[in-house]
Design an enzyme around this catalytic site. Structure first.
Site, PDB file in Angstrom:
ATOM      1  CG  ASP A  95      -2.189   0.789   1.013  1.00 53.47           C
ATOM      2  OD1 ASP A  95      -3.231   0.462   1.596  1.00 53.47           O
ATOM      3  OD2 ASP A  95      -2.120   1.764   0.228  1.00 53.47           O
TER       4      ASP A  95
ATOM      5  CD  GLU B 282      -6.723   5.410   2.871  1.00 54.05           C
ATOM      6  OE1 GLU B 282      -6.484   5.796   1.725  1.00 54.05           O
ATOM      7  OE2 GLU B 282      -5.838   4.943   3.616  1.00 54.05           O
TER       8      GLU B 282
HETATM    9  C1  GLC Z   1      -4.364   4.225  -0.002  1.00 58.42           C
HETATM   10  C2  GLC Z   1      -5.256   3.023   0.236  1.00 58.42           C
HETATM   11  C3  GLC Z   1      -5.278   2.047  -0.906  1.00 58.42           C
HETATM   12  C4  GLC Z   1      -5.025   2.768  -2.213  1.00 58.42           C
HETATM   13  C5  GLC Z   1      -3.626   3.340  -2.172  1.00 58.42           C
HETATM   14  C6  GLC Z   1      -3.305   4.166  -3.415  1.00 58.42           C
HETATM   15  O1  GLC Z   1      -3.745   4.618   1.199  1.00 58.42           O
HETATM   16  O2  GLC Z   1      -5.037   2.286   1.434  1.00 58.42           O
HETATM   17  O3  GLC Z   1      -6.559   1.407  -0.877  1.00 58.42           O
HETATM   18  O4  GLC Z   1      -5.147   1.866  -3.301  1.00 58.42           O
HETATM   19  O5  GLC Z   1      -3.400   4.149  -1.023  1.00 58.42           O
HETATM   20  O6  GLC Z   1      -4.093   5.321  -3.454  1.00 58.42           O
END
Ligand code: GLC
Length: 629
Positions: free
Chosen positions: A311, A517
């Site tokens: 991530d 988030e």
């Molecule tokens: C974010 C998320 C993830 C996403 C990534 C790229 O923090 O946790 O779901 O795909 O970063 O944006």
């Protein structure tokens, strides 16, 4: 061969022919560039040619803001992403996107071996970063439909809109099983019930195309109208204590495998190309450093053959405080089995640390080779070597009317009718289209940004009506009622105003403001004020249908008794017309809760099947009505 002072004319031809042939021979046949070769042969040929730097470059994903031509070329970067809200320019057109992606791709193709980069973006409810894209209901609403075929069609439409902008990779679907609605990402989860989440993995063949039979675990992407998908976040992201984002999932192996793992079986069986690792921990062990689960289970036991991606700064958070020992983070993550690291900006540090770890034999070359082979497999399978550059041919797919009608259908099917009529009178819904005067009220009645929710245009979403194109619920009501019906809109009217206007009925639209988030983590789950007081003032004076716009069940008491009708519309997206379709009875309500609707947050976590289960509205509940169309 005797050569005269000057080669005779016929000799000149021979010399020219020899030069030409030597030139062609000098070009050397490269198997990896030959689409007639088997994928495994192309991978081996390319791997044999690659230096360590070129291999590590493939494992590096950077954000578009730092992805200049020179950086792509100098560091052999294999992947680029748009973080939430990261766009070529405000209200960028499909053409703007294609030009940007192509410029970055030229940098990748200018390298010695010309390996194309793969560009990824969060298209999690349609192509939600792109202006004018169709914004579909968030997953919490789609889970309510229990309609796998619908979700597959949504995947196909999303793939077309993502490809319209030149992008071949979507960080979707989120297959989290949200077990506590206090989690800020609960709306990204289809359900608290893993069986519904498993059903919804049908979006993967929608996004990628239908894989060949018996291709268990092999990544599959069916060409230029499809995208590589990403099952996320592996594993147990929706099971953290109190729903605290990125924290700790404290359950035994049996619960992890029976609740949070099943949808990964389905995703891999359906050929998902990539899997993203969760920020969260399982029993205190960071998933980004969990070799037993990432390599031992996902790769070895489930035989996943695509690539595993971290991530955003996920490896940084292996240490506490984050980034306090980056070299260790790189070591732990890559050894755990992460193949591509979403760095996304300190790429020189990542590349240098990983290079040192390999040269010092802390990380074996075999691990690097496994990672790069997986990345190359996805790129070869999806035809990226044959078609690295995008074009404008799909531009008219972005926000197409056909896709908006599909989204409108999904909105209708995701709405849940929780109450219709008080004990002492008749059901209020379907609302009559012909009435003297009606009131539309509430903070969410005319706010496109609110009804789309987080991960729309910006990471955290955007309030208001200028963020993109779509239909608010107020506009939808006006579109639906008889021309003779007067529609009055007041966001938060006084009781005196409501009493003095003799409205036939009122529609009150309230709910949560957008979040994403950890910014959505909530311990009280209340709706945005003046939501409750608006309900009290309006429903106390006239018959009212309340529509709740939220990313999860929210506190509704003590207002439910005052409502004549109650509809959960979740985060419907750009096509608010779908809400009016069911309010006025053109279509019937069919949605059934895919999450338990609690009475009080003190009850949480509380999921269907729990020994102590005392909900306001139970999992699976929803009043069913027939439509007139
Ligand atoms: C974010 C998320 C993830 C996403 C990534 C790229 O923090 O946790 O779901 O795909 O970063 O944006």
């Amino acid at each position: 061969m005797a050569m005269g002072r000057f080669a005779e004319p016929k000799m000149g031809f021979v010399v020219l022919l020899l030069w030409f042939m030597s030139g062609v021979a000098g070009a050397e046949y490269m198997a990896y560039k030959d689409p007639k070769q088997e994928v495994d042969a192309r991978i081996k040929d390319l791997m044999d040619r690659m230096t360590l730097e070129e291999k590590i470059g493939q494992m590096t994903q950077i954000e578009r803001k730092v992805a200049t031509f020179d950086v792509m070329k100098q560091y052999f970067i294999g992947s680029v992403l748009s973080g939430g809200g990261s766009v070529p320019c405000p209200k960028a057109s499909a053409e703007d996107w294609v030009k940007m992606v192509n410029e970055i791709q030229k940098g990748a193709l200018s390298t010695r071996l010309g390996i194309p980069m793969i560009y990824g973006i969060d298209a999690i409810h349609g192509h939600n970063n792109a202006y004018n894209a169709t914004i579909f209901p968030h997953n919490i609403g789609l889970g309510v439909t229990r309609d796998a075929e619908l979700v597959k069609r949504i995947g196909a439409a999303t793939a077309l809109e993502v490809r319209a902008t030149g992008i071949p990779y979507a960080f979707a679907p989120c297959i989290a099983v949200c077990r506590d609605p206090r989690w800020g990402r609960c709306y990204e989860s289809y359900s608290e019930d893993h069986k519904i989440v498993q059903m919804m993995t049908e979006i993967i063949p929608g996004l990628q195309g239908d894989p060949p039979a018996n291709s268990m675990g092999v990544p599959f992407v069916a060409g230029k109208t499809k995208v590589a998908a990403c099952a996320k976040h592996f594993v147990g992201d929706g099971g953290t204590v109190k729903g605290i984002d990125e924290s700790n999932t404290v359950i035994d192996l049996n619960e992890l495998l029976s609740i949070h793992m099943p949808a990964y079986y389905d995703s891999i069986r359906k050929g998902v190309a990539t899997v993203m690792v969760s920020y969260s921990s399982w029993n205190g062990h960071k998933m980004h450093a969990n070799r037993d689960l990432v390599t031992g289970f996902l790769k070895d036991k489930l035989e996943f053959e695509g690539f595993v991606i971290s991530d955003w700064q996920g490896i940084d958070k292996i240490t506490d405080p984050p980034h306090s020992n980056y070299s260790y983070s790189v070591q732990a993550a890559v050894l755990a089995g992460i193949d591509m690291v979403m760095v996304p900006e300190n790429y020189t540090e990542f590349i240098n640390d990983l290079s040192s770890l390999v040269k010092n034999k802390v990380i074996p070359m075999s691990r690097i080779d496994d990672a790069v082979e997986r990345i190359l497999k996805v790129k070869f399978v999806m035809g990226l070597f044959e078609n690295p550059m995008a074009d404008f041919s799909l531009a008219n797919q972005l926000g197409s009317q056909e896709h908006r009608e599909l989204a409108r259908e999904a909105v209708r099917k995701s709405a849940v009718l929780l109450k219709n009529g008080k004990s002492d009178n008749q059901p209020l819904l379907p609302l009559p289209k012909k009435a003297a005067k009606i009131l539309v009220a509430g903070s969410h009645a005319h706010n496109l940004g609110y009804q789309c929710g987080g991960w729309t245009i910006q990471w955290q979403g955007v309030a208001g009506n200028d963020l993109t194109t779509g239909t608010t619920i107020l506009t939808a009501v006006k579109n639906t009622v008889d021309p003779s019906t007067q529609v009055v809109y007041e966001s938060d009217p006084d009781a005196s105003f409501v009493n003095s206007n003799n409205f036939s009925y009122a529609i009150v639209v309230v709910g949560e403001v957008p979040y994403a988030e950890m910014w959505g983590d909530s311990s009280n789950l209340t709706i945005k004020e003046p939501g409750g007081s608006t309900i009290g003032k309006v429903c106390g004076a006239v018959r009212c249908a309340v529509v709740v716009i939220s990313g999860r069940p929210v506190v509704l008491e003590p207002y439910v008794a005052e409502m004549d009708a109650l509809v959960a519309a979740w985060l419907p997206g750009s096509e608010g017309q779908g809400v009016a379709d069911v309010l006025f009875g053109d279509y019937g309500f069919s949605g059934k809760l895919a999450r338990t609707w609690f009475k009080s947050v003190d009850q949480l976590p509380m999921n269907v099947g729990d020994a102590h289960y005392d909900p306001l509205f139970p999992f699976g509940f929803g009043l069913i009505t027939s439509g007139s169309i």
